[in-house]
Design a protein around this motif. Sequence first.
Motif, PDB file in Angstrom:
ATOM      1  N   ALA A 199       7.055   1.826  12.263  1.00  0.00           N
ATOM      2  CA  ALA A 199       6.717   2.716  11.109  1.00  0.00           C
ATOM      3  C   ALA A 199       5.226   2.925  10.997  1.00  0.00           C
ATOM      4  O   ALA A 199       4.910   3.942  10.437  1.00  0.00           O
ATOM      5  CB  ALA A 199       7.385   1.980   9.773  1.00  0.00           C
ATOM      6  N   SER A 200       4.409   1.795  10.984  1.00  0.00           N
ATOM      7  CA  SER A 200       3.007   2.102  10.593  1.00  0.00           C
ATOM      8  C   SER A 200       2.186   2.781  12.117  1.00  0.00           C
ATOM      9  O   SER A 200       2.288   2.315  13.124  1.00  0.00           O
ATOM     10  CB  SER A 200       2.326   0.644  10.796  1.00  0.00           C
ATOM     11  OG  SER A 200       0.839   1.016  10.645  1.00  0.00           O
ATOM     12  N   GLN A 202      -0.925   3.164  12.593  1.00  0.00           N
ATOM     13  CA  GLN A 202      -2.055   2.244  13.311  1.00  0.00           C
ATOM     14  C   GLN A 202      -1.213   1.234  14.285  1.00  0.00           C
ATOM     15  O   GLN A 202      -1.707   0.802  15.353  1.00  0.00           O
ATOM     16  CB  GLN A 202      -2.736   1.779  12.451  1.00  0.00           C
ATOM     17  CG  GLN A 202      -3.704   2.686  11.577  1.00  0.00           C
ATOM     18  CD  GLN A 202      -4.811   1.917  10.746  1.00  0.00           C
ATOM     19  OE1 GLN A 202      -5.063   0.764  10.741  1.00  0.00           O
ATOM     20  NE2 GLN A 202      -5.215   2.959   9.848  1.00  0.00           N
ATOM     21  N   ASP A 204       1.656   1.385  15.425  1.00  0.00           N
ATOM     22  CA  ASP A 204       2.468   2.074  16.948  1.00  0.00           C
ATOM     23  C   ASP A 204       1.234   2.234  17.753  1.00  0.00           C
ATOM     24  O   ASP A 204       1.559   2.008  19.179  1.00  0.00           O
ATOM     25  CB  ASP A 204       3.114   3.326  16.299  1.00  0.00           C
ATOM     26  CG  ASP A 204       3.784   3.773  17.621  1.00  0.00           C
ATOM     27  OD1 ASP A 204       4.679   3.361  17.994  1.00  0.00           O
ATOM     28  OD2 ASP A 204       3.380   4.991  18.041  1.00  0.00           O
ATOM     29  N   ASP A 272       7.459  -1.560   7.795  1.00  0.00           N
ATOM     30  CA  ASP A 272       6.176  -1.581   7.158  1.00  0.00           C
ATOM     31  C   ASP A 272       6.155  -2.808   6.304  1.00  0.00           C
ATOM     32  O   ASP A 272       7.228  -3.505   6.100  1.00  0.00           O
ATOM     33  CB  ASP A 272       6.280  -0.338   6.125  1.00  0.00           C
ATOM     34  CG  ASP A 272       5.767   0.741   6.924  1.00  0.00           C
ATOM     35  OD1 ASP A 272       5.147   0.727   7.909  1.00  0.00           O
ATOM     36  OD2 ASP A 272       6.122   2.037   6.179  1.00  0.00           O
ATOM     37  N   ARG A 273       5.003  -3.209   5.445  1.00  0.00           N
ATOM     38  CA  ARG A 273       4.726  -4.317   5.276  1.00  0.00           C
ATOM     39  C   ARG A 273       5.353  -4.228   3.540  1.00  0.00           C
ATOM     40  O   ARG A 273       5.234  -3.211   3.078  1.00  0.00           O
ATOM     41  CB  ARG A 273       3.338  -4.795   4.987  1.00  0.00           C
ATOM     42  CG  ARG A 273       2.853  -5.752   4.048  1.00  0.00           C
ATOM     43  CD  ARG A 273       1.445  -5.719   3.754  1.00  0.00           C
ATOM     44  NE  ARG A 273       1.015  -6.896   2.788  1.00  0.00           N
ATOM     45  CZ  ARG A 273      -0.142  -6.872   2.064  1.00  0.00           C
ATOM     46  NH1 ARG A 273      -0.867  -5.836   2.267  1.00  0.00           N
ATOM     47  NH2 ARG A 273      -0.140  -8.035   1.497  1.00  0.00           N
ATOM     48  N   THR A 283       6.772  -0.776  -0.078  1.00  0.00           N
ATOM     49  CA  THR A 283       6.208  -1.096   1.074  1.00  0.00           C
ATOM     50  C   THR A 283       5.051  -0.152   1.346  1.00  0.00           C
ATOM     51  O   THR A 283       5.089   0.955   1.066  1.00  0.00           O
ATOM     52  CB  THR A 283       7.404  -0.602   2.434  1.00  0.00           C
ATOM     53  OG1 THR A 283       7.721   0.666   1.758  1.00  0.00           O
ATOM     54  CG2 THR A 283       8.516  -1.754   2.109  1.00  0.00           C
ATOM     55  N   PRO A 285       2.207   0.922   4.856  1.00  0.00           N
ATOM     56  CA  PRO A 285       2.005   0.768   6.398  1.00  0.00           C
ATOM     57  C   PRO A 285       1.075  -0.395   6.635  1.00  0.00           C
ATOM     58  O   PRO A 285      -0.004  -0.456   5.848  1.00  0.00           O
ATOM     59  CB  PRO A 285       1.595   2.095   6.834  1.00  0.00           C
ATOM     60  CG  PRO A 285       1.893   3.195   5.780  1.00  0.00           C
ATOM     61  CD  PRO A 285       2.154   2.199   4.387  1.00  0.00           C
ATOM     62  N   TYR A 286       0.909  -0.997   7.761  1.00  0.00           N
ATOM     63  CA  TYR A 286       0.070  -1.793   8.280  1.00  0.00           C
ATOM     64  C   TYR A 286      -1.318  -0.877   8.564  1.00  0.00           C
ATOM     65  O   TYR A 286      -1.161   0.076   9.248  1.00  0.00           O
ATOM     66  CB  TYR A 286       0.511  -2.743   9.445  1.00  0.00           C
ATOM     67  CG  TYR A 286       1.371  -3.858   8.848  1.00  0.00           C
ATOM     68  CD1 TYR A 286       1.059  -4.822   8.452  1.00  0.00           C
ATOM     69  CD2 TYR A 286       2.975  -3.453   9.338  1.00  0.00           C
ATOM     70  CE1 TYR A 286       1.947  -6.123   7.904  1.00  0.00           C
ATOM     71  CE2 TYR A 286       3.982  -4.550   8.870  1.00  0.00           C
ATOM     72  CZ  TYR A 286       3.336  -5.788   8.259  1.00  0.00           C
ATOM     73  OH  TYR A 286       4.111  -6.944   8.109  1.00  0.00           O
ATOM     74  N   ARG A 287      -2.116  -1.588   8.089  1.00  0.00           N
ATOM     75  CA  ARG A 287      -3.510  -1.059   8.617  1.00  0.00           C
ATOM     76  C   ARG A 287      -4.418  -2.085   9.022  1.00  0.00           C
ATOM     77  O   ARG A 287      -4.465  -3.549   8.674  1.00  0.00           O
ATOM     78  CB  ARG A 287      -4.154  -0.454   7.073  1.00  0.00           C
ATOM     79  CG  ARG A 287      -3.515   0.925   6.804  1.00  0.00           C
ATOM     80  CD  ARG A 287      -4.138   1.526   5.437  1.00  0.00           C
ATOM     81  NE  ARG A 287      -4.228   0.615   4.492  1.00  0.00           N
ATOM     82  CZ  ARG A 287      -4.809   0.999   3.156  1.00  0.00           C
ATOM     83  NH1 ARG A 287      -5.772   2.072   3.505  1.00  0.00           N
ATOM     84  NH2 ARG A 287      -5.117   0.095   2.270  1.00  0.00           N
TER      85      ARG A 287
END
Length: 864
Positions: A199-200, A202, A204, A272-273, A283, A285-287
Amino acid sequence: MKLNFFCLKSFPAKISLILLVLLIISCNATKKVKEGQHLLVKNNILENGERIKNRTIYNQLYQEPNVKLPLLGIPLKLHIYNIANPNPDTTFYNWLHKKPKREERLIKFLSKKQVEKLGQSYVEFNEFLEETGEAPVIVSKQKTERSSNRLKAWYWNHGWFNAETDFKIEKEKNKRAKVDYFIKPHQAYILDSISERIASPQADSVYQMYKKEALIKNGQQFETENFDAERQRIVALFRNNGFYHFEQEYITFEADTINTNHKANIDLVIADRNIQKEDTAYTVPYRKHFISDVNIFTDYTYSNQDKPITDSASYEGYTLYSFEDLEYKPKAIADAVFIKKGEVYSDRARSLTYRRMNELGIFKYPDIQYMPDPRDSTGTKLITNIFLTPKPKFGVDFNSDVSRSNIQDFGIGFGGSLLIRNVFGGAETFEIGGRGSIGSSKDASDSEDRFFNISEIGADVSLSFPKIAFPINTDRIIPKSMSPFTTFSVGVSSQENIGLDKQNVTGKLNYRWYPNNELTHKLDLLDLQYVRNLNTGNYFNVYRNSYNRLNDIAQTNSDQVDASYFEEDNNISDDNAPDLIVPEGTRGFINDFNNNTYNLTRQENQITRNIIERRDRLTQDNLILASNFNYIKNTRENIYDEEFTQFRFKIEAAGNTLSLVAPLLNLDKNNNDNYEVFGVEFSQYGKLETDFIKHWDFGQKNILAIRALGGIAIPYGNSNSIPFARSFFAGGANDNRGWQAYDLGPGSSGSLNEFNEANMKVTLNAEYRFNLFGSLNSAIFIDAGNIWNVLDNVEDERSKFSSFKDFKELAVSSGLGLRYDLSFFVIRFDVGFKTYNPAYNKQEWFKQYNFANAVYNVGINYPF
């Protein structure tokens, strides 16, 4: 089971031992198996009708037969358990009151309190037997069904999704039973397509960069453990590339196996987180997270946590704070920190910092904390706070020991050291150590009649730096992530009335670093040793075997030998010739021999030359200036890991630098045409050593351990022999256990000298370790090895290695041992029997295989 030990005393020791074993075997293993129950004696796992031996698969079973001793096949722990009385308190009470007035007589003889303690001791002894032993394993249909299901799960986890399992319990009339497990795996599933849904963006992007390192690939057989390993790899990948909040729970694998012809299509899903705030969940996205500041508190303690900061310093992006005056050079502390300002968050950087700070030895285990940067509006920056608690500036240690060796009959050793941490402010460690010993020896050269007649005293100084101290910057070759250290050390020691009496001076410049968790590299750039012999005239009093052989030759040829070389004793008869005087007579005889005064037989000439060569080598002073490198690989993860491989390789060269500069400095040469430095002939040689160790863990404390060790040292240039301090010996508690240390070899010479050594060595060891009961373990071992002389000045053919045919001179010993595990160390007792002694002319096997020639070894921890 009842043992009549009185009867055993009437038999020889060997017959008694055999009888004891037979009595144990004859014990009723089903003594405590109730009616209707059956003792499990064997498990069989059959795959498609064929019995398999894979220990890993058998480990899936919930019930295994009682542990048996290797080779003998005796369930010793079960028999110990069976000896225990199940109702000891009732038994003791019944015994106490079985005869009238027995209790009254015992109370009068002991006291009421002592009688009560006697009963308590009987109860405790039986409890000890039950705890030490092992209860009989009773066949349980429920556990058998669970084992069958577990086997099915094991096969499923290894790709056989359609595996079928069944079992059969075969009960016998003697209360024993065995269980057969039947498995039909059918066709295994193979990984086909592998896709990702991350999903994220970054996350991916990072995954795609390292996709080639994935542990699951198409064409592989389905293995659950590979998916677990891939999940761990992804977590480590993301958390080392800035994803501070990433957790394993966000990774899932979806497998499609419907109508795929035994192929599995895998879909990797990373969500996602998930954030939970009060009653709201959402949720994001991871960054990637970045380090905005790194703060290091160098003297943090609980008591000063509320005190104000009084001192600080900055160095290359690090800020150091102190509640008192800052006592550390900023560079020394910053070099131990791998978390850097401006870089992405990394678990690896944090782990390296933990390890390096711990290795310095000047701080307690550090506390590393991360917090969001309040100045950052993006929520992607972290402030790192590292809290360091210093250890005490000074450390003092004392030790003592009692020992016995070939040199001393009884000895007491003592020592102590003073450790000074951060001595120059650069995280250095300075240590001053002293040691000494006093002992008693009947062979001491001291003429005074006193018990403690030998002594040794010494001192050592070392300074350690947490870096490679070298004129050229080595950071590109040995980065700080390899935990480099430099150590300078100097030592002196002096012996009195021990052998020839020695003074020893050592100096060393050592580097060590760790390329990874399994590798250790050590480089002694300078390894200096100077040995000075103070009492060379005492040689033939110390090495009596050499003296006796020389004396026999002198007595046989007494008509050619100057009479003044012998003792004057009017009571000596013609049948008992006088002995050579030490040292005047032995020195005179050797001088005359070197001047070709005597007409000796060929054999006498050879023996005398050998004796003189050994005397000259062991009485000369030694100057060794060497460099050596150690490569060590050890796959052992911790002290509880019993299956590992260890390999060590060492290469050493001595005297080359001195040999190059000797002509330039116009150094003097001696009668052997060799250079001397300050009147001492320096040693020149090359030396190789290898050591390989392998352990296999078969479960239930059954371990097979092997070792192969070899070494060779070749003199050249300024030397024609290897110094005694750098030569090899064989025998002893950690070597060939059928011989005492220094008693084996060289070759087939038959251990002619007190301290036998040579410049080539081969040792092979194998040991099977198993548990007897509780903390008491045992082992069966076989050792093979020997030492030889090669390419040096030894002329005795029996001692020399001339061709591969000489490997027939490998001495073999075998035996057994006991080991008591105290958790922090193991006390070891081994009995080694000479199984093949190459010193015999016929070289027969088992000729000395008896207790009269056995060697008893006591040691600490395992031999390898």
